[in-house]
Design a protein around this motif. Sequence first.
Motif, mmCIF file in Angstrom:
data_model
loop_
_atom_site.group_PDB
_atom_site.id
_atom_site.type_symbol
_atom_site.label_atom_id
_atom_site.label_comp_id
_atom_site.label_asym_id
_atom_site.label_seq_id
_atom_site.Cartn_x
_atom_site.Cartn_y
_atom_site.Cartn_z
ATOM 1 N N HIS A 1 0.790 -1.142 -0.033
ATOM 2 C CA HIS A 1 0.192 -0.038 -0.047
ATOM 3 C C HIS A 1 0.940 1.267 0.131
ATOM 4 C CE1 HIS A 1 -2.357 3.042 1.917
ATOM 5 N NE2 HIS A 1 -1.374 3.148 3.170
ATOM 6 N N LEU A 2 2.067 1.132 0.748
ATOM 7 C CA LEU A 2 2.722 2.333 0.679
ATOM 8 C C LEU A 2 3.178 3.034 -0.525
ATOM 9 C CD1 LEU A 2 5.608 1.825 3.554
ATOM 10 C CD2 LEU A 2 3.398 3.034 3.611
ATOM 11 N N GLN A 3 3.520 4.280 -0.758
ATOM 12 C CA GLN A 3 3.464 5.009 -2.031
ATOM 13 C C GLN A 3 5.103 4.836 -2.093
ATOM 14 O OE1 GLN A 3 1.496 6.881 -4.388
ATOM 15 N NE2 GLN A 3 0.478 5.334 -3.520
ATOM 16 N N GLN A 4 5.816 4.873 -1.210
ATOM 17 C CA GLN A 4 7.359 4.649 -1.375
ATOM 18 C C GLN A 4 7.606 3.431 -0.181
ATOM 19 O OE1 GLN A 4 9.139 6.702 -2.735
ATOM 20 N NE2 GLN A 4 7.848 8.529 -3.231
ATOM 21 N N ARG B 1 11.081 2.693 1.154
ATOM 22 C CA ARG B 1 11.557 3.924 2.699
ATOM 23 C C ARG B 1 10.893 3.002 3.869
ATOM 24 N NH1 ARG B 1 10.127 9.679 0.147
ATOM 25 N NH2 ARG B 1 11.659 9.653 -1.255
ATOM 26 N N ASN C 1 12.028 3.542 7.212
ATOM 27 C CA ASN C 1 12.141 4.795 8.151
ATOM 28 C C ASN C 1 11.556 4.798 9.432
ATOM 29 O OD1 ASN C 1 13.545 5.576 5.727
ATOM 30 N ND2 ASN C 1 12.205 7.266 5.322
ATOM 31 N N VAL C 2 10.515 3.839 9.367
ATOM 32 C CA VAL C 2 9.752 3.523 10.611
ATOM 33 C C VAL C 2 10.345 2.976 11.660
ATOM 34 C CG1 VAL C 2 7.596 2.633 11.589
ATOM 35 C CG2 VAL C 2 7.652 3.121 9.307
ATOM 36 N N GLU D 1 -0.410 -0.025 -10.091
ATOM 37 C CA GLU D 1 -1.238 0.512 -8.630
ATOM 38 C C GLU D 1 -2.476 -0.219 -8.426
ATOM 39 O OE1 GLU D 1 -0.702 4.399 -6.801
ATOM 40 O OE2 GLU D 1 -2.443 4.709 -7.983
#
Lengths: 257, 424
Positions: B87-90, B93, B96-97, B385
């Motif tokens: 689902h993430l757009q990136q 990354r 990063n969480v 998508e």
Amino acid sequence: MITRRDLIKNTVAGIAGLSLPLVSVKIINAAETLFPDRFEKPSVLWGFVVDTYKCVGCGLCVKACKNENEIPYNIPLSRTWVERYLILKDGRVLIDSPDAGRDGYTNQKVRDTVVSPENIAKAFFVPKLCNQCENPPCVQVCPVGATYKTTDGVILIDRKWCIGCGYCIQSCPYGVRFFHPVYKVAEKCTFCYHRITKGMKTACVEACPFGARQIGNLRDRNDPVAKIVLSERVAVLKDAFGTKPQVYYIGLDENVR
Amino acid sequence: MIPEIQELVVHGADWTHKELFTYPNEYIYWTIQIVMYPLMTGFVAGAFVLSSLYHVFGQKDLKDLAKFSLVFSFALLLVAPMPLLFHLQQPQRNHNVFMTPHFTSAIAAFGLVFSLYAALVAYEIWFVYRKHFVETALSLRKNADKTMVENIQYFTYNLLTLGAYDVSKESSERDEKAVKLLASIGIPIACFLHGYAGFIFGSVKANALWMTPLMPVIFIMSAIVSGVALCMLTYIIIMEWKKFNAKRKHEDRMSMEIKGAEIEVIRKSSRYLIYAMIAAITLEVLDLVFRGYTAMKSWDILRSVIYGKDFANIFILQYTLGNIVPFAMLLLPGLTIRRTVIATILVMFGVFMMRWNVVIGGQSFSLSFAGYMHYTLPVIPHNAETFREGVGGALVIAVLPFIFFWFFNKFAPTLQFTKKDMSE
């Protein structure tokens, strides 16, 4: 063994110590001591005033914003938009904002309904943009801290750090956030931070021919915007959410969503 | 300036249909993968709680199911965060969480809670299967001329023992103690992991449908419902397969015994399923009644969604088909395997619909309360998508746990039903 003398001495010292008020103790913050300038209350707090009486719904602000902030022109997304409200004599409320109001409101059609002027009780336009809330839910929910509040009160997004989860988009009660179609990260109005920090006005304020939009420093009592907020009857959008918006509206109608 | 690009993907435009007035930037941003995410974590939590009923509370009749659901829980656990990656757009990354967790966000701690829980389940599995690992490793060691496959097996099992070859009685007793301890710590963590998924939704003050303090509790209860139902169904499928094999080999006596053991386990576990369903439905109805009774500003639009646009999804598919029908099927006397299969499938469908109605339903009205958004699930993808956030992506997520489980089962067999067990 405790002698009588010791007992009395210790009791007096103990009572004296306990009665020392806590306020007389100050916890010293190392960072604050070393860099006092960083902890001063900033002299700037950006605020915005929208005068809904002056807005004619021309859409020049939306056009200017799209050009200034690299939001593709032909998509329905926009950092700022203008809503049209028609309150009819029968009590119905019609609202629209086709293409974010980019092309101005030039006809009497609201979606598929043609409204004749004699049925209208009142009608007006309401420009919308990010409220740069004092208590921003978008900043609260960002899991990586990619969206943050600057010391002068503007909420910004780090395009290099945002993971694109969309939680901030969901958390904004004003619907100002969206995914940038090119950068694929959260996007929203920044009060044209790149301009205002260099002494310029925002693109939408510059573009508005009627002075319906104004930006200024709420901490400066002589600033025209601060004067309006302090002395005139202004309102904010959806105050029940406790977000404390920094965009103030003159002439806000109860029908405005 | 951005050069004019021919195809700009407006996230959400592919599946959102707007009606009346919505803000220009409003779309259905959270879609099928965010439906799958709480569904998967729910299965994890439910499966784990089921296994703990045996390990902690000593429900002996769930012994077979306990081992099985523990390993299955681990397989599901690995899949649980994948919907988020889809689902993430990136997605690149995602780490990063972990690097800069922003703890005022309900999502930030997910990585930590999840890792803690994964470690705990892995430990528990290790203690449960330690004896098996050691025995297999030792028996392979005796085998002088190993084939390549056996060599790999030997290496893997040696690795899995972590160098602890002591399987004496005292040592086994200590293992059992460890399992019990881990399972007891695991229950609150499993509930936390999932209640926390509920908190992600329940704490969004901007969303009138999501915002309720009941959300985490509702999520935990429906998680247990879905997890128990999934374990029961998978258990039945495996047992039926074994029965079928026994019959094919004309081992009639064994086939009969499997059948007897199977229905016993199912009848017992269906009782737990019923308890969890009662709790889940009560909370959901309480939430609905409370919203109608207090009738806050948002109730007008919520009512039009709940009783109007989403009526079929909520009252027919979720409550009737997903709750009332299977509830009656499980309660009626003389429960059979066939009836349980249908009931558990319906129960899981009901929980799926509940997630759907929360996630999609919560975005089906405008924040302005003056318009609606309809969601069309992309079936045939026409770009990356619409695959990721369409039927294709959802199916990948749904199938993966079974593949993982099949793989884990190779090393940690969950349902050994051999002649040796029969004689015990």
